[in-house]
Design a protein around this motif. Structure first.
Motif, PDB file in Angstrom:
ATOM      1  N   GLU A 182     -10.328 -12.503   0.679  1.00 45.82           N
ATOM      2  CA  GLU A 182     -10.066 -11.762   1.916  1.00 45.82           C
ATOM      3  C   GLU A 182      -8.807 -10.908   1.784  1.00 45.82           C
ATOM      4  O   GLU A 182      -8.757  -9.765   2.235  1.00 45.82           O
ATOM      5  N   MET A 183      -7.785 -11.456   1.138  1.00 47.64           N
ATOM      6  CA  MET A 183      -6.545 -10.710   0.945  1.00 47.64           C
ATOM      7  C   MET A 183      -6.786  -9.483   0.061  1.00 47.64           C
ATOM      8  O   MET A 183      -6.285  -8.388   0.334  1.00 47.64           O
TER       9      MET A 183
ATOM     10  N   GLN B 195      -8.593  -1.950   1.037  1.00 51.81           N
ATOM     11  CA  GLN B 195      -8.838  -1.037   2.157  1.00 51.81           C
ATOM     12  C   GLN B 195      -7.567  -0.294   2.548  1.00 51.81           C
ATOM     13  O   GLN B 195      -7.580   0.920   2.768  1.00 51.81           O
ATOM     14  N   SER B 196      -6.455  -1.009   2.620  1.00 54.59           N
ATOM     15  CA  SER B 196      -5.202  -0.357   3.036  1.00 54.59           C
ATOM     16  C   SER B 196      -4.722   0.642   1.999  1.00 54.59           C
ATOM     17  O   SER B 196      -4.158   1.692   2.334  1.00 54.59           O
TER      18      SER B 196
ATOM     19  N   ASP C  96       0.825  -1.205   0.000  1.00 52.05           N
ATOM     20  CA  ASP C  96       0.000   0.000   0.000  1.00 52.05           C
ATOM     21  C   ASP C  96       0.862   1.259   0.000  1.00 52.05           C
ATOM     22  O   ASP C  96       0.378   2.354   0.285  1.00 52.05           O
TER      23      ASP C  96
ATOM     24  N   GLY D  41     -12.421  -4.524  -2.422  1.00 51.52           N
ATOM     25  CA  GLY D  41     -11.815  -5.764  -2.880  1.00 51.52           C
ATOM     26  C   GLY D  41     -12.070  -5.992  -4.356  1.00 51.52           C
ATOM     27  O   GLY D  41     -11.960  -5.096  -5.188  1.00 51.52           O
TER      28      GLY D  41
ATOM     29  N   GLN E 174      -9.618  -7.895  -0.311  1.00 50.50           N
ATOM     30  CA  GLN E 174     -10.405  -6.931   0.465  1.00 50.50           C
ATOM     31  C   GLN E 174      -9.501  -6.088   1.358  1.00 50.50           C
ATOM     32  O   GLN E 174      -9.604  -4.857   1.407  1.00 50.50           O
ATOM     33  N   ASN E 175      -8.599  -6.739   2.064  1.00 52.20           N
ATOM     34  CA  ASN E 175      -7.695  -6.025   2.965  1.00 52.20           C
ATOM     35  C   ASN E 175      -6.760  -5.096   2.203  1.00 52.20           C
ATOM     36  O   ASN E 175      -6.470  -3.969   2.633  1.00 52.20           O
ATOM     37  N   LEU E 176      -6.268  -5.549   1.028  1.00 55.18           N
ATOM     38  CA  LEU E 176      -5.353  -4.733   0.247  1.00 55.18           C
ATOM     39  C   LEU E 176      -6.053  -3.480  -0.291  1.00 55.18           C
ATOM     40  O   LEU E 176      -5.496  -2.374  -0.258  1.00 55.18           O
TER      41      LEU E 176
END
Length: 647
Positions: free
Chosen positions: A563-564, A570-571, A525, A596, A566-568
């Motif tokens: 899930e990965m 967001q960050s 990020d 995501g 989604q997190n990426l």
């Protein structure tokens, strides 16, 4: 054999006795321990029951005294249950508060319910924010569907990094009223712009009570907050300005053939100003009169001293009255008879308190033999160009004068055409320098200096300039030298700063993004160098836009685990928000959200498609719902542009 049998029996008895004693010393402590344990349990049970009953009875008694007959308390151990049906959220909050005043709030368990509110009842949602030098407190009632945690975070940021926020908010399960969210944003803007304030928030209105160091700062605050008002929201400002210290306290009036003119007036407060203006109204003063209000009044008899001094001035055919603190100087016209002048001075001294000192000056007609009409004229144009023409005494005086003029007006804004005349009086240079200082306080004007007087005429954008010029001339001119100050206050024109709309701002952003893209380091990020350069340009656009409700949305392609991704996303969205904050952009109305791989805009089965789906979007947030508007009848409120990211 007989003796052996008797010995055996004795030994057996001794052994049996020993075993009995040993068993006794084992059983006896055990029995004592069991008895003690039973006593402790009984005592503990009694204590718990006592605490239960005492807590329950004390709370129920408090409910009765508060008129909360619908509520009652039940206890189970140290826990206290508040039970009942409240008519509204306010009553529920009151019951919890009453119980919390009797026992520790940590022991309370709220089991109250709200009665059916099908009659359309809605609580009066409101917040009160108290901000001081070190802390910020917020108390009140807000709906549960409002982002309380987000609001508190933004409040702490608006108040400053060193401020501690005391959260005393109660939430209730009622829908948010109309304009609640934009009202909160306006309150946050007020918190950011003020140092010490009380800010009251209700649906559709914000009231700000605060202090400003000066009238200029007051106007700046009014303008700044005025630009932050969302549509449909009412802002009420109560800004107090501490009174300045006026030193010296001055009153100056001139009587001419055509009437009176007020050149300076100082008053302690509005009441004293009213008394002074009432005295002025008895004479033919020209124009609208006012006094500068501030601290430093030398004596409680100040208004009476002015009234009596004006009466003495009115007895003269012409003259000037100057009161500086407790020094009163009455200058008569040279044609005034000496006896008439002495009588006016004597009568004034008799009616004034002893603290005041009266000085009367009746000048004799000046002879100007050999000097002709000595004159010095200084003019200042609205553009700031200063011109000086006339006489100075020596070359040294000329050099000093030009240095002062260039210091006050600028190196390239001064034009002088001066002549030397060593027959001028020794005080002439003082008159000239005082005139230059007076001209520097004007926006446009002219200063005329003769052997008899200094006259200052013009316009100013500062409310206190007239009084400042008068005080300056009193201080610098020799005693008995006449001066006139005829200065008009003209408020500076308001310059309307164009602030583009949110849609116009995003059009500008899209223009930057049409040929350049923000890139992230692979699987990270962190924004790369090229992305930082683009963010600098985006920040310049945002600085002209003010505060707009904006969502920074992060998206990825479908490679990797959901899930990965989604997190990426967001960050990365959060990283863009942080980079804008580092560039001092107002981001209190910005939201970073990752989606995501859930919203592709191109197929993920090609590299070009995946590259398109790896993006950041800027979307406007609707004021009421914080969601994008899907109403096709409204103007498009969500222009967006994909910023290229490398997964």
């Amino acid at each position: 054999m007989k003796h052996e049998g008797v010995g055996f029996i004795k030994a057996k008895r001794i052994l049996s006795y020993g075993m009995s004693m040993r068993l006794f010393w084992v059983i006896y402590p055990l029995v004592c321990f069991i008895i003690a344990a039973c006593l402790c349990v009984s005592a503990a049970d009694f204590s718990v029951r006592f605490i239960e009953e005492a807590s329950k009875n004390a709370i129920n008694q408090s409910f009765k005294e508060a008129g909360l007959t619908w509520a009652h308390a039940e206890a189970d151990g140290l826990q206290v249950f508040i039970i009942g049906d409240a008519e509204d959220e306010a009553e529920r909050f009151q019951a919890i508060s009453v119980a919390g005043s009797v026992v520790d709030a940590a022991r309370l368990i709220d089991q109250t319910d709200l009665l059916d509110s099908s009659d359309g009842y809605t609580p009066n949602f409101s917040l009160e924010i108290l901000k001081n030098i070190s802390t910020v407190s917020v108390i009140g009632l807000m709906p549960t569907n409002s982002d309380r945690a987000g609001f508190l975070k933004k409040l702490a940021k608006a108040a400053g990094v060193d401020k501690h926020v005391n959260d005393l908010i109660t939430a209730t399960a009622y829908p948010s009223p109309v304009n609640w969210e934009p009202t909160l944003r306006l309150a946050l803007a007020a918190v950011k712009e003020t140092e010490i304030a009380k800010i009251t928030v209700s649906a559709g209105s914000v009231t700000v009570e605060t202090l400003a160091d000066s009238l200029v700062e007051k106007r700046k605050l009014q303008t700044s907050l005025g630009r932050s008002i969302p549509k449909g929201i009412v802002l009420l400002l109560e800004i107090s300005v501490p009174r300045p210290v006026i030193s010296p306290f001055v009153f100056r009036a001139i009587k001419l053939n055509e009437g009176f003119r007020l050149e300076a007036c100082s008053a302690l407060d509005a009441e004293i100003q009213g008394q002074i203006l009432k005295s002025i109204m008895a004479y033919a003063f020209e124009g609208k009169q006012s006094c500068q209000i501030g601290l430093g009044m030398p004596d409680v008899h100040w208004p009476k001293a002015i009234q009596n001094s004006l009466m003495a001035l009115d007895r003269l055919a012409a003259g000037s009255l100057t009161i500086t603190d407790t020094e009163i100087k009455l200058v008569g016209d040279a044609a005034t008879p000496q006896q008439e002048f002495d009588q006016a001075i004597g009568d004034l001294e008799n009616v004034l308190p002893d603290v005041y000192n009266v000085q009367g000056i009746l000048p004799h007609p000046k002879t100007t033999s050999g000097l002709g009409q000595a004159e010095f004229i200084a003019t200042l144009s609205p553009e700031g160009l200063a011109q000086f023409r006339g006489l100075v005494k020596t070359a040294v005086n000329e050099e000093i004068f030009e240095s002062l003029a260039k210091a006050r007006f600028g190196q390239d804004a001064v034009y002088s055409a001066l002549s030397l005349d060593d027959s001028l009086p020794q005080d002439w240079s003082i008159y000239v320098l005082a005139g230059v200082e007076a001209l520097s306080l004007l926006k446009q004007g002219i200063v005329t200096i003769t052997l008899d007087e200094v006259e200052v005429r013009g316009r100013t954008e500062h409310e206190t300039a007239k009084a400042d010029i008068t005080n300056q001339l009193i201080e610098k001119l020799p005693q008995g030298y006449n001066f006139r100050v005829k200065v008009e206050y003209a408020p500076p024109r308001k310059i309307e700063v164009y602030v583009p709309s949110a849609q116009e701002c995003l059009v500008q952003i899209n223009g930057l993004l049409s040929e350049r893209k923000i890139n992230f380091e692979p699987s990270s990020d962190r924004v790369d160098l090229e992305g930082h350069n683009l963010l600098d340009d985006l920040a310049d656009v945002f600085k002209t836009c003010g505060e707009i409700p904006l969502e920074i949305a992060g998206h990825t392609d479908s490679q990797g685990r959901e899930e990965m991704n989604q997190n990426l996303s967001q960050s990365r969205a959060q990283a863009v928000l942080v980079e804008l904050q580092r560039r001092r952009i107002l981001t209190s109305s910005f939201v970073a959200k990752g989606y995501g791989e859930s919203q592709p805009i191109a197929p993920n089965d090609t590299e070009d498609g995946r590259e398109t789906n790896r993006r950041i979007e800027f979307n406007l947030i609707n004021d009421q719902t914080n969601l994008q508007s899907d109403d096709p009848t409204k103007p498009q409120s969500q222009p967006k542009e994909a910023l290229d990211e490398q997964n």
